[in-house]
Design a protein around this motif. Structure first.
Motif, PDB file in Angstrom:
ATOM      1  N   TRP A  43      15.327  -5.922   3.338  1.00 34.74           N
ATOM      2  CA  TRP A  43      15.451  -6.724   2.192  1.00 34.74           C
ATOM      3  C   TRP A  43      14.530  -7.283   0.922  1.00 34.74           C
ATOM      4  O   TRP A  43      14.930  -7.507   0.932  1.00 34.74           O
ATOM      5  CB  TRP A  43      15.845  -8.396   3.636  1.00 34.74           C
ATOM      6  CG  TRP A  43      16.100  -8.337   4.368  1.00 34.74           C
ATOM      7  CD1 TRP A  43      17.594  -7.092   4.910  1.00 34.74           C
ATOM      8  CD2 TRP A  43      16.144  -9.184   6.086  1.00 34.74           C
ATOM      9  NE1 TRP A  43      18.342  -7.472   6.372  1.00 34.74           N
ATOM     10  CE2 TRP A  43      17.280  -8.887   6.830  1.00 34.74           C
ATOM     11  CE3 TRP A  43      15.563  -9.767   5.977  1.00 34.74           C
ATOM     12  CZ2 TRP A  43      16.931  -8.963   7.519  1.00 34.74           C
ATOM     13  CZ3 TRP A  43      15.631 -10.059   7.150  1.00 34.74           C
ATOM     14  CH2 TRP A  43      16.862 -10.132   8.075  1.00 34.74           C
ATOM     15  N   ILE A  44      13.480  -6.472   1.031  1.00 35.30           N
ATOM     16  CA  ILE A  44      12.652  -6.385  -0.029  1.00 35.30           C
ATOM     17  C   ILE A  44      12.475  -4.832  -0.689  1.00 35.30           C
ATOM     18  O   ILE A  44      12.376  -3.990   0.457  1.00 35.30           O
ATOM     19  CB  ILE A  44      11.475  -7.465  -0.007  1.00 35.30           C
ATOM     20  CG1 ILE A  44      10.304  -6.792   1.215  1.00 35.30           C
ATOM     21  CG2 ILE A  44      11.677  -8.522   0.372  1.00 35.30           C
ATOM     22  CD1 ILE A  44       9.840  -7.829   1.621  1.00 35.30           C
ATOM     23  N   GLU A  45      12.024  -4.996  -1.015  1.00 37.90           N
ATOM     24  CA  GLU A  45      11.015  -3.903  -2.402  1.00 37.90           C
ATOM     25  C   GLU A  45      10.220  -3.545  -2.625  1.00 37.90           C
ATOM     26  O   GLU A  45       9.675  -4.595  -2.485  1.00 37.90           O
ATOM     27  CB  GLU A  45      11.680  -2.993  -2.842  1.00 37.90           C
ATOM     28  CG  GLU A  45      13.274  -2.041  -2.498  1.00 37.90           C
ATOM     29  CD  GLU A  45      13.528  -1.077  -1.222  1.00 37.90           C
ATOM     30  OE1 GLU A  45      11.995  -0.322  -1.886  1.00 37.90           O
ATOM     31  OE2 GLU A  45      14.276  -0.703  -0.573  1.00 37.90           O
ATOM     32  N   LEU A  46       9.115  -2.892  -2.583  1.00 33.49           N
ATOM     33  CA  LEU A  46       7.605  -2.987  -2.613  1.00 33.49           C
ATOM     34  C   LEU A  46       7.519  -1.980  -4.134  1.00 33.49           C
ATOM     35  O   LEU A  46       7.316  -1.320  -4.060  1.00 33.49           O
ATOM     36  CB  LEU A  46       6.739  -2.838  -1.673  1.00 33.49           C
ATOM     37  CG  LEU A  46       7.084  -3.604  -0.680  1.00 33.49           C
ATOM     38  CD1 LEU A  46       5.559  -2.831  -0.030  1.00 33.49           C
ATOM     39  CD2 LEU A  46       6.480  -4.719  -0.934  1.00 33.49           C
ATOM     40  N   VAL A  47       7.221  -2.771  -5.223  1.00 33.74           N
ATOM     41  CA  VAL A  47       6.590  -2.900  -6.592  1.00 33.74           C
ATOM     42  C   VAL A  47       5.062  -2.852  -6.756  1.00 33.74           C
ATOM     43  O   VAL A  47       5.119  -4.023  -6.904  1.00 33.74           O
ATOM     44  CB  VAL A  47       7.449  -2.906  -7.942  1.00 33.74           C
ATOM     45  CG1 VAL A  47       6.662  -2.918  -8.578  1.00 33.74           C
ATOM     46  CG2 VAL A  47       8.456  -3.375  -7.641  1.00 33.74           C
ATOM     47  N   GLY A  48       4.666  -1.635  -6.980  1.00 39.19           N
ATOM     48  CA  GLY A  48       3.336  -1.522  -6.462  1.00 39.19           C
ATOM     49  C   GLY A  48       2.585  -2.299  -4.792  1.00 39.19           C
ATOM     50  O   GLY A  48       3.042  -2.389  -4.257  1.00 39.19           O
ATOM     51  N   ASN A  49       2.224  -3.634  -5.195  1.00 39.24           N
ATOM     52  CA  ASN A  49       1.823  -4.503  -4.187  1.00 39.24           C
ATOM     53  C   ASN A  49       2.440  -5.920  -4.249  1.00 39.24           C
ATOM     54  O   ASN A  49       2.171  -6.572  -3.423  1.00 39.24           O
ATOM     55  CB  ASN A  49       0.139  -5.442  -4.130  1.00 39.24           C
ATOM     56  CG  ASN A  49      -0.795  -4.430  -3.772  1.00 39.24           C
ATOM     57  OD1 ASN A  49       0.014  -3.191  -3.254  1.00 39.24           O
ATOM     58  ND2 ASN A  49      -1.884  -3.691  -4.054  1.00 39.24           N
ATOM     59  N   GLU A  50       3.723  -5.919  -4.511  1.00 36.88           N
ATOM     60  CA  GLU A  50       4.215  -6.949  -5.324  1.00 36.88           C
ATOM     61  C   GLU A  50       6.349  -6.972  -4.368  1.00 36.88           C
ATOM     62  O   GLU A  50       6.800  -5.543  -4.951  1.00 36.88           O
ATOM     63  CB  GLU A  50       4.980  -7.152  -6.718  1.00 36.88           C
ATOM     64  CG  GLU A  50       3.709  -8.123  -7.619  1.00 36.88           C
ATOM     65  CD  GLU A  50       3.049  -9.628  -7.269  1.00 36.88           C
ATOM     66  OE1 GLU A  50       4.355 -10.753  -6.804  1.00 36.88           O
ATOM     67  OE2 GLU A  50       2.495  -9.299  -7.048  1.00 36.88           O
ATOM     68  N   PRO A  51       6.348  -7.604  -3.598  1.00 38.11           N
ATOM     69  CA  PRO A  51       7.788  -8.247  -2.682  1.00 38.11           C
ATOM     70  C   PRO A  51       8.479  -8.016  -3.981  1.00 38.11           C
ATOM     71  O   PRO A  51       8.848  -9.409  -4.713  1.00 38.11           O
ATOM     72  CB  PRO A  51       7.250  -8.707  -1.853  1.00 38.11           C
ATOM     73  CG  PRO A  51       6.214  -9.420  -2.332  1.00 38.11           C
ATOM     74  CD  PRO A  51       5.560  -8.541  -2.847  1.00 38.11           C
TER      75      PRO A  51
END
Length: 69
Positions: A43-51
């Motif tokens: 439902w989410i992906e992490l880009v760096g530490n940002e969901p």
């Protein structure tokens, strides 16, 4: 055999949907363990530490609520 969307939506819990909704409203995710189930279900992906909410997560938010666990 289960389809992919059945696996992703299997066991949707009210707390997970509340976390996903809070994220959609721009509220910070205060704890990493709140994100783990969302990430595991795609439902989410992490880009760096940002969901970032995925298309699957958006579809879940936009569908009418039905029988959450």
């Amino acid at each position: 055999m289960l389809r992919q969307d059945d696996i992703i939506l299997e066991g949707v819990r009210a707390a997970e949907l509340a976390s996903l909704s809070a994220l959609a409203r721009g509220e910070p995710m205060s704890r990493r363990n709140d994100m783990a189930p969302l990430y595991a279900k795609g439902w989410i992906e992490l880009v760096g530490n940002e969901p970032i909410i995925t298309l699957t997560g958006r579809a879940l938010l936009e569908r009418p609520p039905a029988g959450l666990l």
